[in-house]
Design a protein around this motif. Structure first.
Motif, PDB file in Angstrom:
ATOM      1  N   ILE A 179       6.269   4.286  -3.254  1.00 28.55           N
ATOM      2  CA  ILE A 179       6.393   3.474  -2.041  1.00 28.55           C
ATOM      3  C   ILE A 179       5.043   2.853  -1.703  1.00 28.55           C
ATOM      4  CG2 ILE A 179       8.291   4.797  -1.031  1.00 28.55           C
ATOM      5  CD1 ILE A 179       6.183   6.204   0.767  1.00 28.55           C
ATOM      6  N   VAL A 180       5.096   1.750  -0.959  1.00 25.85           N
ATOM      7  CA  VAL A 180       3.907   1.210  -0.300  1.00 25.85           C
ATOM      8  C   VAL A 180       4.205   1.180   1.197  1.00 25.85           C
ATOM      9  CG1 VAL A 180       3.213  -0.143  -2.306  1.00 25.85           C
ATOM     10  CG2 VAL A 180       4.612  -1.211  -0.523  1.00 25.85           C
ATOM     11  N   LEU A 181       3.162   1.079   2.002  1.00 24.98           N
ATOM     12  CA  LEU A 181       3.282   1.106   3.457  1.00 24.98           C
ATOM     13  C   LEU A 181       2.718  -0.193   4.003  1.00 24.98           C
ATOM     14  CD1 LEU A 181       1.977   4.765   3.927  1.00 24.98           C
ATOM     15  CD2 LEU A 181       4.364   4.016   3.795  1.00 24.98           C
ATOM     16  N   VAL A 182       3.526  -0.919   4.781  1.00 21.25           N
ATOM     17  CA  VAL A 182       3.204  -2.281   5.165  1.00 21.25           C
ATOM     18  C   VAL A 182       3.093  -2.422   6.681  1.00 21.25           C
ATOM     19  CG1 VAL A 182       3.858  -4.711   4.951  1.00 21.25           C
ATOM     20  CG2 VAL A 182       4.543  -3.074   3.174  1.00 21.25           C
ATOM     21  N   SER A 183       2.014  -3.083   7.126  1.00 21.98           N
ATOM     22  CA  SER A 183       1.894  -3.529   8.512  1.00 21.98           C
ATOM     23  C   SER A 183       1.936  -5.052   8.502  1.00 21.98           C
ATOM     24  CB  SER A 183       0.581  -3.044   9.137  1.00 21.98           C
ATOM     25  OG  SER A 183       0.401  -3.639  10.413  1.00 21.98           O
ATOM     26  N   HIS A 184       3.093  -5.615   8.850  1.00 24.47           N
ATOM     27  CA  HIS A 184       3.212  -7.072   8.835  1.00 24.47           C
ATOM     28  C   HIS A 184       2.373  -7.697   9.954  1.00 24.47           C
ATOM     29  CE1 HIS A 184       6.166  -7.236   5.661  1.00 24.47           C
ATOM     30  NE2 HIS A 184       6.930  -6.362   6.292  1.00 24.47           N
ATOM     31  N   GLY A 185       2.269  -6.995  11.073  1.00 26.91           N
ATOM     32  CA  GLY A 185       1.464  -7.523  12.166  1.00 26.91           C
ATOM     33  C   GLY A 185      -0.004  -7.633  11.808  1.00 26.91           C
ATOM     34  N   ARG A 186      -0.522  -6.649  11.097  1.00 24.06           N
ATOM     35  CA  ARG A 186      -1.932  -6.647  10.702  1.00 24.06           C
ATOM     36  C   ARG A 186      -2.142  -7.253   9.319  1.00 24.06           C
ATOM     37  NH1 ARG A 186      -5.077  -3.052  13.882  1.00 24.06           N
ATOM     38  NH2 ARG A 186      -3.810  -1.988  15.455  1.00 24.06           N
ATOM     39  N   ARG A 187      -1.035  -7.579   8.621  1.00 23.93           N
ATOM     40  CA  ARG A 187      -1.105  -8.180   7.290  1.00 23.93           C
ATOM     41  C   ARG A 187      -1.907  -7.305   6.331  1.00 23.93           C
ATOM     42  NH1 ARG A 187       0.770 -13.319   7.115  1.00 23.93           N
ATOM     43  NH2 ARG A 187      -0.530 -13.969   5.376  1.00 23.93           N
ATOM     44  N   LYS A 188      -1.529  -6.023   6.328  1.00 24.36           N
ATOM     45  CA  LYS A 188      -2.158  -5.050   5.445  1.00 24.36           C
ATOM     46  C   LYS A 188      -1.077  -4.228   4.759  1.00 24.36           C
ATOM     47  CE  LYS A 188      -6.288  -4.528   8.326  1.00 24.36           C
ATOM     48  NZ  LYS A 188      -7.069  -5.471   7.513  1.00 24.36           N
ATOM     49  N   VAL A 189      -1.382  -3.772   3.534  1.00 21.15           N
ATOM     50  CA  VAL A 189      -0.447  -2.930   2.798  1.00 21.15           C
ATOM     51  C   VAL A 189      -1.219  -1.842   2.066  1.00 21.15           C
ATOM     52  CG1 VAL A 189      -0.438  -4.630   0.899  1.00 21.15           C
ATOM     53  CG2 VAL A 189       1.336  -2.865   1.010  1.00 21.15           C
ATOM     54  N   LEU A 190      -0.784  -0.598   2.276  1.00 21.04           N
ATOM     55  CA  LEU A 190      -1.320   0.551   1.549  1.00 21.04           C
ATOM     56  C   LEU A 190      -0.546   0.663   0.245  1.00 21.04           C
ATOM     57  CD1 LEU A 190      -1.414   2.542   4.780  1.00 21.04           C
ATOM     58  CD2 LEU A 190      -3.396   2.530   3.280  1.00 21.04           C
ATOM     59  N   LEU A 191      -1.231   0.496  -0.878  1.00 15.73           N
ATOM     60  CA  LEU A 191      -0.592   0.199  -2.151  1.00 15.73           C
ATOM     61  C   LEU A 191      -0.344   1.396  -3.050  1.00 15.73           C
ATOM     62  CD1 LEU A 191      -2.710  -2.957  -2.927  1.00 15.73           C
ATOM     63  CD2 LEU A 191      -0.236  -2.967  -2.541  1.00 15.73           C
ATOM     64  N   GLY A 192      -0.971   2.541  -2.798  1.00 18.15           N
ATOM     65  CA  GLY A 192      -0.910   3.584  -3.810  1.00 18.15           C
ATOM     66  C   GLY A 192      -1.417   3.030  -5.125  1.00 18.15           C
ATOM     67  N   ASP A 193      -0.629   3.228  -6.191  1.00 19.38           N
ATOM     68  CA  ASP A 193      -1.016   2.688  -7.502  1.00 19.38           C
ATOM     69  C   ASP A 193      -0.105   1.547  -7.952  1.00 19.38           C
ATOM     70  OD1 ASP A 193      -3.079   4.476  -7.620  1.00 19.38           O
ATOM     71  OD2 ASP A 193      -2.224   5.716  -9.218  1.00 19.38           O
ATOM     72  N   THR A 194       0.647   0.936  -7.035  1.00 12.81           N
ATOM     73  CA  THR A 194       1.491  -0.183  -7.443  1.00 12.81           C
ATOM     74  C   THR A 194       0.646  -1.390  -7.843  1.00 12.81           C
ATOM     75  OG1 THR A 194       3.401   0.488  -6.129  1.00 12.81           O
ATOM     76  CG2 THR A 194       3.225  -1.837  -6.635  1.00 12.81           C
ATOM     77  N   VAL A 195      -0.393  -1.663  -7.094  1.00 19.25           N
ATOM     78  CA  VAL A 195      -1.323  -2.757  -7.415  1.00 19.25           C
ATOM     79  C   VAL A 195      -2.731  -2.209  -7.301  1.00 19.25           C
ATOM     80  CG1 VAL A 195      -2.099  -5.086  -6.825  1.00 19.25           C
ATOM     81  CG2 VAL A 195       0.298  -4.444  -6.445  1.00 19.25           C
ATOM     82  N   LEU A 196      -3.510  -2.365  -8.361  1.00 27.00           N
ATOM     83  CA  LEU A 196      -4.888  -1.880  -8.384  1.00 27.00           C
ATOM     84  C   LEU A 196      -5.821  -3.018  -8.774  1.00 27.00           C
ATOM     85  CD1 LEU A 196      -4.385   1.513 -10.272  1.00 27.00           C
ATOM     86  CD2 LEU A 196      -4.720   1.205  -7.808  1.00 27.00           C
ATOM     87  N   PRO A 197      -7.070  -2.981  -8.298  1.00 31.59           N
ATOM     88  CA  PRO A 197      -8.041  -3.998  -8.701  1.00 31.59           C
ATOM     89  C   PRO A 197      -8.681  -3.635 -10.034  1.00 31.59           C
ATOM     90  CG  PRO A 197      -9.038  -2.518  -7.105  1.00 31.59           C
ATOM     91  CD  PRO A 197      -7.623  -2.048  -7.290  1.00 31.59           C
ATOM     92  N   GLY A 198      -8.725  -4.581 -10.946  1.00 30.84           N
ATOM     93  CA  GLY A 198      -9.496  -4.366 -12.165  1.00 30.84           C
ATOM     94  C   GLY A 198      -8.786  -3.616 -13.275  1.00 30.84           C
ATOM     95  N   ILE A 199      -7.773  -2.817 -12.967  1.00 31.12           N
ATOM     96  CA  ILE A 199      -7.040  -2.086 -13.992  1.00 31.12           C
ATOM     97  C   ILE A 199      -5.545  -2.310 -13.783  1.00 31.12           C
ATOM     98  CG2 ILE A 199      -8.800  -0.332 -14.379  1.00 31.12           C
ATOM     99  CD1 ILE A 199      -7.234   1.552 -12.609  1.00 31.12           C
ATOM    100  N   THR A 200      -4.796  -2.088 -14.847  1.00 31.46           N
ATOM    101  CA  THR A 200      -3.354  -2.294 -14.805  1.00 31.46           C
ATOM    102  C   THR A 200      -2.651  -0.957 -14.626  1.00 31.46           C
ATOM    103  OG1 THR A 200      -3.600  -4.162 -16.327  1.00 31.46           O
ATOM    104  CG2 THR A 200      -1.391  -3.259 -16.051  1.00 31.46           C
ATOM    105  N   PRO A 201      -1.901  -0.765 -13.560  1.00 32.15           N
ATOM    106  CA  PRO A 201      -1.183   0.503 -13.376  1.00 32.15           C
ATOM    107  C   PRO A 201      -0.259   0.796 -14.554  1.00 32.15           C
ATOM    108  CG  PRO A 201      -1.175  -0.759 -11.339  1.00 32.15           C
ATOM    109  CD  PRO A 201      -1.721  -1.666 -12.404  1.00 32.15           C
ATOM    110  N   HIS A 202      -0.189   2.051 -14.910  1.00 29.78           N
ATOM    111  CA  HIS A 202       0.597   2.488 -16.058  1.00 29.78           C
ATOM    112  C   HIS A 202       2.087   2.492 -15.720  1.00 29.78           C
ATOM    113  CE1 HIS A 202       1.754   4.741 -19.568  1.00 29.78           C
ATOM    114  NE2 HIS A 202       2.261   5.709 -18.828  1.00 29.78           N
ATOM    115  N   VAL A 203       2.906   1.990 -16.646  1.00 35.21           N
ATOM    116  CA  VAL A 203       4.360   2.029 -16.503  1.00 35.21           C
ATOM    117  C   VAL A 203       4.927   2.588 -17.803  1.00 35.21           C
ATOM    118  CG1 VAL A 203       6.477   0.725 -16.085  1.00 35.21           C
ATOM    119  CG2 VAL A 203       4.335   0.011 -14.985  1.00 35.21           C
ATOM    120  N   SER A 204       5.568   3.744 -17.716  1.00 34.82           N
ATOM    121  CA  SER A 204       6.008   4.450 -18.918  1.00 34.82           C
ATOM    122  C   SER A 204       7.509   4.691 -18.890  1.00 34.82           C
ATOM    123  CB  SER A 204       5.274   5.792 -19.025  1.00 34.82           C
ATOM    124  OG  SER A 204       5.606   6.446 -20.236  1.00 34.82           O
ATOM    125  N   LEU A 205       8.132   4.671 -20.074  1.00 38.10           N
ATOM    126  CA  LEU A 205       9.552   4.972 -20.203  1.00 38.10           C
ATOM    127  C   LEU A 205       9.718   6.460 -20.479  1.00 38.10           C
ATOM    128  CD1 LEU A 205      12.430   3.610 -20.444  1.00 38.10           C
ATOM    129  CD2 LEU A 205      12.088   3.781 -22.919  1.00 38.10           C
TER     130      LEU A 205
END
Length: 349
Positions: A179-205
């Protein structure tokens, strides 16, 4: 908290080049809520508590820990924090299902069985098994399960002290229940590892009837559509100025990787996932042999997730012979540029 931002504490973790995980603290008066928790480790929890005090946050004010996903560096520190401080634990319902009804050891065994079907030699499987932390962290996951975490799902609202409400958005892919946590009023989102800067989050089958990369691309597409100009607060690394821009970069990466695998199959014909993975250009590695055991495990899982996505799209077909799985192109023409263009369109749907 200055400028309406939560405090970011970097809790130590003994994982590769990462070194730390971001834990976000929302605090006002006698109440604190944490997003993510570090690891089931004295050093990890110590650096977290020390970081909180550095910001003037009294750990005894902790009321709730909200965890973005199942992985050890984000979840298992909560076992210590919640037991010691009496805080409530909340976890995405999809990952809670894994925690309570599958378990980390069974999950890892299933992954190894799939890698064996995918043509991975026994020597490589043994190397991966020896280096895996799965058995070592089973106790930590058991301790988390004893806390009876409260499930979180799409649209749930979580009050963040001094910050109003954040909405839960389900973004499966990196884990089944992320999950991610979104504040639309503040236009902020707590991303966990869904989107990271500089590296690609791992997705495994981990199951042949799942499509985690398809889930992940859908999650990214939703973020790109709904959060243009939002600031992203990731699980590792510094804040992302415009999360939609970074999200589109990740989509493009996976489209390129899908195209790379199509090209590989176009050249060699039928192949196991292991044979494909050996030919993929992995970031930071000179060749397949230079990857460490954990790197090979992740690379094989990634290759399988991309092959499964291609299968769902009808670009490749899966064959089974002699107890091994192989894939081959399912189209009559090897016009790979046309196929890759199609992948780009599909990914953005």
């Amino acid at each position: 908290m200055q400028g309406g931002m939560p405090f970011r504490v970097e809790a130590w973790i003994p994982i590769g080049d990462l070194g730390s995980v971001n834990v976000y603290a929302f605090t006002e008066g006698p109440t604190t809520v944490l997003v993510d928790s570090g690891m089931f480790s004295g050093k990890s929890v110590y650096t977290l508590l020390k970081g909180l005090r550095r910001f003037g946050v009294d750990p005894r004010s902790l009321e709730r820990v909200v965890v973005t996903h199942y992985h050890v560096d984000h979840l298992t520190g909560a076992a210590i924090l919640c037991e010691a401080l009496g805080a409530e634990l909340m976890l995405a319902r999809g990952d809670l299902e894994l925690l309570l009804h599958v378990g980390v050891e069974q999950y890892f065994r299933g992954a190894l069985e799939l890698l064996a079907l995918a043509g991975t030699p026994r020597t490589v499987l043994e190397e991966i098994a020896r280096s895996s932390p799965a058995v070592r962290v089973a106790e930590a996951y058991g301790a988390v399960a004893e806390l009876s975490p409260k499930p979180l799902g799409e649209g749930d609202r979580i009050g963040m002290p001094g910050h109003g409400y954040y909405l839960v958005m389900e973004t499966p892919g990196h884990t089944p229940g992320h999950i991610v946590l979104v504040s639309h009023g503040r236009r902020k989102v707590l991303l966990g590892d869904t989107v990271l800067p500089g590296i690609t989050p791992h997705v495994s089958l981990h199951s042949l009837d799942s499509d985690p990369l398809g889930d992940y691309l859908s999650s990214l597409s939703r973020i790109a559509r709904e959060m243009d100009g939002y600031q992203g607060l990731p699980g590792h690394g510094d804040p992302i100025k415009d999360v939609a821009t970074r999200t589109r970069e990740l989509i493009a990466h996976h489209v390129d990787r899908l195209g790379e695998i199509v090209n590989i199959l176009g050249k060699i014909g039928k192949a196991t996932a292991f044979e494909v993975a050996q030919r993929v250009r992995w970031r930071g590695a000179e060749n397949w042999g230079s990857l460490p055991p954990l790197g090979k495990y992740l690379a094989l899982g990634e290759t399988l997730s991309h092959l499964r996505r291609l299968e769902v799209l009808g670009v490749v077909e899966r064959l089974e012979a002699g107890g091994r799985l192989q894939w081959r192109l399912a189209v009559n023409s090897l016009d790979t540029s046309r196929i890759v263009r199609r992948l780009g369109v599909e990914a953005l749907k």
